[in-house]
Design an enzyme around this catalytic site. Structure first.
Site, PDB file in Angstrom:
ATOM      1  N   SER A   1       0.818  -1.206   0.000  1.00  0.00           N
ATOM      2  CA  SER A   1       0.000   0.000   0.000  1.00  0.00           C
ATOM      3  C   SER A   1       0.862   1.271   0.000  1.00  0.00           C
ATOM      4  O   SER A   1       1.721   1.405  -0.864  1.00  0.00           O
ATOM      5  CB  SER A   1      -0.951  -0.064   1.200  1.00  0.00           C
ATOM      6  OG  SER A   1      -2.072   0.710   0.934  1.00  0.00           O
TER       7      SER A   1
ATOM      8  N   LYS B   1       4.167   2.068  -2.440  1.00  0.00           N
ATOM      9  CA  LYS B   1       4.587   3.264  -3.187  1.00  0.00           C
ATOM     10  C   LYS B   1       6.037   3.555  -2.791  1.00  0.00           C
ATOM     11  O   LYS B   1       6.888   3.889  -3.605  1.00  0.00           O
ATOM     12  CB  LYS B   1       3.723   4.480  -2.818  1.00  0.00           C
ATOM     13  CG  LYS B   1       2.208   4.269  -2.890  1.00  0.00           C
ATOM     14  CD  LYS B   1       1.438   5.536  -2.489  1.00  0.00           C
ATOM     15  CE  LYS B   1       0.040   5.311  -1.909  1.00  0.00           C
ATOM     16  NZ  LYS B   1      -0.939   4.641  -2.690  1.00  0.00           N
TER      17      LYS B   1
ATOM     18  N   TRP C   1      -9.857   0.161  -5.224  1.00  0.00           N
ATOM     19  CA  TRP C   1      -9.320   1.496  -4.868  1.00  0.00           C
ATOM     20  C   TRP C   1      -7.897   1.673  -5.417  1.00  0.00           C
ATOM     21  O   TRP C   1      -7.503   2.752  -5.822  1.00  0.00           O
ATOM     22  CB  TRP C   1      -9.344   1.610  -3.339  1.00  0.00           C
ATOM     23  CG  TRP C   1      -8.860   2.875  -2.728  1.00  0.00           C
ATOM     24  CD1 TRP C   1      -7.754   3.027  -1.945  1.00  0.00           C
ATOM     25  CD2 TRP C   1      -9.485   4.173  -2.785  1.00  0.00           C
ATOM     26  NE1 TRP C   1      -7.639   4.329  -1.521  1.00  0.00           N
ATOM     27  CE2 TRP C   1      -8.692   5.046  -2.020  1.00  0.00           C
ATOM     28  CE3 TRP C   1     -10.629   4.672  -3.415  1.00  0.00           C
ATOM     29  CZ2 TRP C   1      -8.998   6.403  -1.869  1.00  0.00           C
ATOM     30  CZ3 TRP C   1     -10.932   6.019  -3.256  1.00  0.00           C
ATOM     31  CH2 TRP C   1     -10.126   6.868  -2.498  1.00  0.00           C
TER      32      TRP C   1
ATOM     33  N   HIS D   1      -7.600  -5.829   0.290  1.00  0.00           N
ATOM     34  CA  HIS D   1      -6.375  -5.050   0.474  1.00  0.00           C
ATOM     35  C   HIS D   1      -5.599  -5.567   1.688  1.00  0.00           C
ATOM     36  O   HIS D   1      -6.000  -5.350   2.834  1.00  0.00           O
ATOM     37  CB  HIS D   1      -6.804  -3.594   0.689  1.00  0.00           C
ATOM     38  CG  HIS D   1      -5.684  -2.617   0.700  1.00  0.00           C
ATOM     39  ND1 HIS D   1      -4.884  -2.393  -0.400  1.00  0.00           N
ATOM     40  CD2 HIS D   1      -5.230  -1.779   1.665  1.00  0.00           C
ATOM     41  CE1 HIS D   1      -3.999  -1.465  -0.104  1.00  0.00           C
ATOM     42  NE2 HIS D   1      -4.178  -1.078   1.136  1.00  0.00           N
TER      43      HIS D   1
HETATM   44  C1  GTR Z   1      -5.361   4.547   1.728  1.00  0.00           C
HETATM   45  C2  GTR Z   1      -4.750   5.368   0.624  1.00  0.00           C
HETATM   46  C3  GTR Z   1      -4.025   4.470  -0.311  1.00  0.00           C
HETATM   47  C4  GTR Z   1      -3.129   3.474   0.404  1.00  0.00           C
HETATM   48  C5  GTR Z   1      -3.714   2.987   1.708  1.00  0.00           C
HETATM   49  C6  GTR Z   1      -2.731   2.311   2.666  1.00  0.00           C
HETATM   50  O1  GTR Z   1      -6.156   5.267   2.576  1.00  0.00           O
HETATM   51  O2  GTR Z   1      -5.780   6.056  -0.017  1.00  0.00           O
HETATM   52  O3  GTR Z   1      -3.287   5.239  -1.232  1.00  0.00           O
HETATM   53  O4  GTR Z   1      -1.887   3.991   0.594  1.00  0.00           O
HETATM   54  O5  GTR Z   1      -4.300   3.992   2.438  1.00  0.00           O
HETATM   55  O6  GTR Z   1      -1.559   2.644   2.723  1.00  0.00           O
HETATM   56  O7  GTR Z   1      -3.179   1.454   3.421  1.00  0.00           O
END
Ligand code: GTR
Length: 424
Positions: free
Chosen positions: A261, A265, A352, A403
């Site tokens: 997540s 990045k 997402w 996720h």
């Molecule tokens: C979310 C965000 C994503 C992702 C995620 C995470 O809220 O919108 O870009 O980075 O968090 O890191 O769990």
């Protein structure tokens, strides 16, 4: 006045995030033209590795640095290591454990982050290692009571295992499901982790805390093209890499950097800016990670900059609802890793993060890998669910589920690492 202004700002942020309706319809993805990978800014076609490495790659790296993540003022920082704790009989004699403080020093002070390393026992020669950040502290990755509990600010946890932004014993081992340490060790790899909030706490504090605080004087903040938190975290991973260079038990030429997540990045940006990482893994990194920004599927540039204003550099705000003016798109971030192997993982329940956009980045980045004669993703069709493509230099899977960073994901990463670290 300041309080009033920040209240207004919070309200605007809240409004914007409340109003945001993500697009999850493939038919609503806008038409777009991606910035070219193999054409230089002055229009020269790139046809060889040399041209890629000397002409085009530096242009793309500079654009990501100044327009997306922000440049790290690395020459204003120095890094030291000190051993805090170690054992040769950790995990009932199965592993070696080392805990180090990585101390960052700049003109305005020092700041330390803990690095936790487990290495398999009974190996011959230095071992390959997976390096990644965790979300809640090193002590959450495994129920080993000797792991030091982070003293930094930590996000509260919905189950109240962490509250008042302070971790303690209650959260020990809580995230072990994301870190199959015993499997990793059995497969002959070490695991090194850091808590990302040790390097830079994940909230918008005006860049006074964490590692930013050691290079800026009071009232000063990063310039528009200087590091947000993702760059700071990426720099922290490079500092861990510096340590691997001086630890004879770790093979610094076989370090895989991975993240999930926001930390995916981070692992991509770390792997792009530091070519000492021999293999790079993105798990569900989404917008600002592997997903193509121009698709505007799921999370968008405007939404991410609004809700997480500290993640990217200030310049990135120019591209809110203006993705077509971005000088780069995320397939070029993947291409910066070439010719080193890169693996992108998505989850079907994580729209997402735009699984298709993540896949396409890997697919388009293949053009650079082909300059090196390497095997890449061959079709622009996504593979079936739970059917990983892991035999080339660009790997990809989409698994069922949500996720998360799962045992299944790790099994694929380990296979991919075996291919590149043990058979080449
Ligand atoms: C979310 C965000 C994503 C992702 C995620 C995470 O809220 O919108 O870009 O980075 O968090 O890191 O769990």
């Amino acid at each position: 006045m300041r309080i009033l202004l920040s209240l207004i700002f919070c309200l605007i942020n809240f409004q914007l995030s409340a109003q945001f309706i993500p697009n999850y319809d493939e038919n609503q993805v806008p038409d777009f033209v991606l910035p070219q990978l193999l054409k230089t800014e002055n229009g020269k076609q790139v046809t060889t590795r040399e041209q890629w490495e000397t002409l085009r790659r530096p242009e793309i790296l500079a654009a990501f640095e100044s327009q997306v993540y922000g440049r790290v003022p690395a020459d204003e920082l120095s890094v030291q290591f000190s051993l805090l704790e170690s054992s040769r009989i950790a995990l009932n004699g199965k592993a070696i454990r080392k805990q180090l403080a990585i101390t960052f020093t700049g003109k305005s002070g020092t700041h330390a982050a803990n690095l936790l390393v487990y290495l398999p026992k009974n190996t011959t020669g230095p071992v390959p290692v997976f390096l990644g950040y965790n979300f809640y502290g090193n002590h959450t990755i495994f129920p080993d009571e000797r792991i030091l509990v982070s003293e930094s600010w930590v996000m509260n946890n919905p189950n109240n295992l962490i509250f008042n932004n302070k971790a303690d014993e209650k959260s020990r081992g809580w995230r072990a499901g994301r870190w199959p340490l015993l499997l990793i060790l059995e497969r002959g790899y070490g695991l090194a982790v850091m808590y990302y909030g040790d390097v830079d706490p994940d909230f918008d504090d005006g860049f006074t805390n964490g590692i930013h605080g050691v290079v800026y004087e009071e009232g000063q903040k990063p310039a528009k093209d200087e590091w947000g938190s993702i760059s700071a975290w990426a720099y922290g991973l490079s500092a861990a890499m510096d340590y691997f260079g001086i630890d004879p038990e770790i093979d610094q030429d076989r370090v895989a950097v991975l993240g999930h997540s926001r930390l995916g990045k981070t692992s991509l940006w770390a792997g792009a800016r530091d070519d000492r990482f021999a293999l790079v893994i993105s798990n569900e990194s989404g917008c600002g990670g592997a997903a193509l920004s121009r698709r505007k599927f799921g999370e968008t540039v405007e939404r991410i900059n609004t809700v997480f204003p500290h993640w990217f550099c200030d310049n990135f705000n120019q591209y809110n609802q203006n993705e077509n003016s971005l000088p780069v798109d995320q397939h070029q971030l993947i291409a910066l890793v070439a010719p080193r192997p890169v693996y992108i993982a998505s989850a079907a329940g994580d729209e997402w993060s735009d699984p298709r956009g993540e896949f396409l980045s890997g697919y388009y980045a293949g053009d650079v890998y082909k300059l090196y004669g390497l095997k890449v993703l061959t079709r622009d069709q996504m593979p079936e669910l739970n059917e990983p493509e892991k035999t080339g230099h660009v790997g990809y899977h989409i698994r069922s589920g949500d996720h998360d960073l799962t045992y299944y994901d790790w099994e694929q990463f380990l296979d991919f690492a075996d291919l590149h670290f043990k058979q080449e």
